[in-house]
Design an enzyme around this catalytic site. Structure first.
Site, PDB file in Angstrom:
ATOM      1  N   LYS A 175     -10.812 -23.201  -3.886  1.00  0.00           N
ATOM      2  CA  LYS A 175      -9.597 -22.731  -4.553  1.00  0.00           C
ATOM      3  C   LYS A 175      -8.646 -22.132  -3.515  1.00  0.00           C
ATOM      4  CE  LYS A 175     -11.511 -23.454  -8.667  1.00  0.00           C
ATOM      5  NZ  LYS A 175     -11.021 -24.410  -9.665  1.00  0.00           N
ATOM      6  N   HIS A 294     -16.783 -35.958 -11.836  1.00  0.00           N
ATOM      7  CA  HIS A 294     -16.055 -34.949 -12.599  1.00  0.00           C
ATOM      8  C   HIS A 294     -15.581 -35.566 -13.900  1.00  0.00           C
ATOM      9  CE1 HIS A 294     -13.238 -31.810 -13.735  1.00  0.00           C
ATOM     10  NE2 HIS A 294     -13.798 -31.037 -12.823  1.00  0.00           N
TER      11      HIS A 294
END
Length: 473
Positions: A175, A294
């Site tokens: 992140k 994902h």
């Protein structure tokens, strides 16, 4: 056309519209071992009988159309049609029914999830006779399972490649997910892996944007993981997202990852599509790459309770199409997931044989006939206080992925990774000693934090964090 031909074509043919249930509702039908079985949650429009609605689903997802056509006489409808063979009301819901439909195997191309879904969850979902329609589960027959390669490697091969046994694997999503330069991104990867994580991860929407082109990211991440491997003596990986705008570009990125010598790449299988995913899975098996999957976009399909498709169906489809990991929800974090239902599809991902169990949402017994298993990935709003519950719920064959729960540590990325590794090792040791993680989990974490200042700092930061919202739907 000659008069004789016209006469022949018209024999026994009567134009017009017939009730679907006359042809496609067959409650006396005995299902075959080779049938694909589907459980649909059907909400008919007012005035439409459930038998007609179930038959309409069977018809529109197989051989039927809105009117009788003369070419029906040129084939064997009894051989190829879908059949609604059972209907039951949904307890506690008004005007909702579970319609069970059997499809002959000859309707589907071998080894193609794309073709299977085009039929079963295609145009029928826009059918006007239905207010809503949801595919709850599929039974994939052994004869069809055997036409798929499945996951590139599977759970045991992955553990052997990584030389890691007896515990869940630890990961972290880097992140902020967008905006970092490739060099700063690689630095975060290195710090997390050096701190004790097994994997770091590209976020699902990190592809090749102006701020960080894919080739630069691959190079810096490879450098980071090899440096971390050299310093820790452990095999490390970073999920390099190979998802791209074309299949050709996706494979080009996978080839470059293989040339760098990294162990694992990644794909967004719903936005990328099943055809692309299956192609990538075949490449990964042939070239020794693990494949992380994902599920971005899944909630568009599976979140509504009466329309769309349950994630257990998407999980089964992924196991057929191919992937070594797939995100599965956490039960305890920021994203939706009921415990028993989640564990039901986690078993469908990992186990070789899963019995029917309606309490866990499993409508059919599923035999995978040794198709490799998929590691479920718990990710989304989890931190060190969740570690005992995650270890107890998911067991060893899982990946526990802490993004903010690693990078949000007040001392930095590496201490965040240390905190998670210490918490995991403490939970695994306590479990192996026979302690009850569900009851003693917080105490186990507190004990470990006494000798790990990194864990103590993490415990203090996230002690009051909860993701509890009343359900509105």
């Amino acid at each position: 056309m000659s008069p004789q031909t016209e006469t022949k074509a018209s024999v026994g043919f009567k134009a017009g519209v017939k009730d679907y249930k006359l042809t496609y509702y067959t409650p006396q039908y005995q299902t075959k071992d080779t049938d694909i079985l589907a459980a649909f949650r059907v909400t008919p429009q007012p005035g439409v009988p459930p038998e007609e609605a179930g038959a309409a689903v069977a018809a529109e997802s197989s051989t039927g159309t809105w009117t009788t056509v003369w070419t029906d006489g040129l084939t064997s409808l009894d051989r190829y049609k879908g059949r609604c063979y059972h209907i039951e009301p949904v307890a506690g819901e008004e005007n909702q029914f579970i319609a069970y439909v059997a499809y002959p195997l000859d309707l589907f191309e071998e080894g193609s999830v794309t073709n299977m879904f085009t039929s079963i969850v295609g145009n029928v979902f826009g059918f006007k006779a239905l207010r809503a329609l949801r595919l709850e589960d599929l039974r994939i027959p052994i004869s069809y399972v055997k036409t798929f390669q499945g996951p590139p490697h599977g759970i045991q091969v992955e553990r052997d490649k990584l030389n890691k046994y007896g515990r869940p694997l630890l990961g972290c999503t880097i992140k902020p997910k967008l905006g970092l330069s490739a060099k700063n991104y690689g630095r975060a990867v290195y710090e997390c892996l050096r701190g004790g994580l097994d994997f770091t991860k590209d976020d699902e929407n990190v592809n090749s944007q102006p701020f960080m082109r894919w080739r630069d990211r691959f190079l810096f991440c490879a450098e980071a993981l090899f440096k971390a491997q050299a310093e820790t003596g452990e095999i490390k990986g970073h999920y390099l997202n190979a998802t791209a705008g074309t299949c050709e570009e996706m494979i080009k990125r996978a080839v470059f990852a293989r040339e760098l010598g990294v162990p694992i790449i990644m794909h967004d299988y719903l936005t990328g599509g099943f055809t692309a995913n299956t192609s990538l899975a075949h490449y990964c098996r042939d070239n020794g790459l693990l494949l992380h999957i994902h599920r971005a976009m899944h909630a568009v399909i599976d979140r509504q309770k009466n329309h769309g498709m349950h994630f257990r169906v998407l999980a089964k489809a992924l196991r057929l199409s191919g992937g070594d990991h797939v995100h599965s929800g956490t039960v305890v974090g920021k994203l939706e997931g009921e415990r028993e239902i989640t564990l039901g599809f986690v078993d469908l991902l990992r186990d070789d044989f899963v019995e029917k169990d309606r309490s866990r949402g499993i409508y059919f017994t599923q035999d995978w006939v040794s198709l490799p298993g998929v590691l479920p990935v718990a990710s989304g709003g989890i931190h060190v206080w969740h570690m005992p519950a995650l270890t107890e719920i998911f067991g060893d064959d899982s990946v526990l992925q802490f993004g903010g729960g690693t990078l949000g540590h007040p001392w930095g990325n590496a201490p965040g990774a240390v905190a998670n590794r210490v918490a995991l090792e403490a939970c695994v040791q306590a479990r192996n000693e026979g302690r009850d993680l569900a009851r003693e989990g917080n105490e186990i974490i507190r004990e470990a934090s006494k000798w790990s200042p990194e864990l103590a700092a993490a415990c203090e930061v996230w002690k009051a964090i909860k993701f509890e919202f009343p359900a509105m739907d």
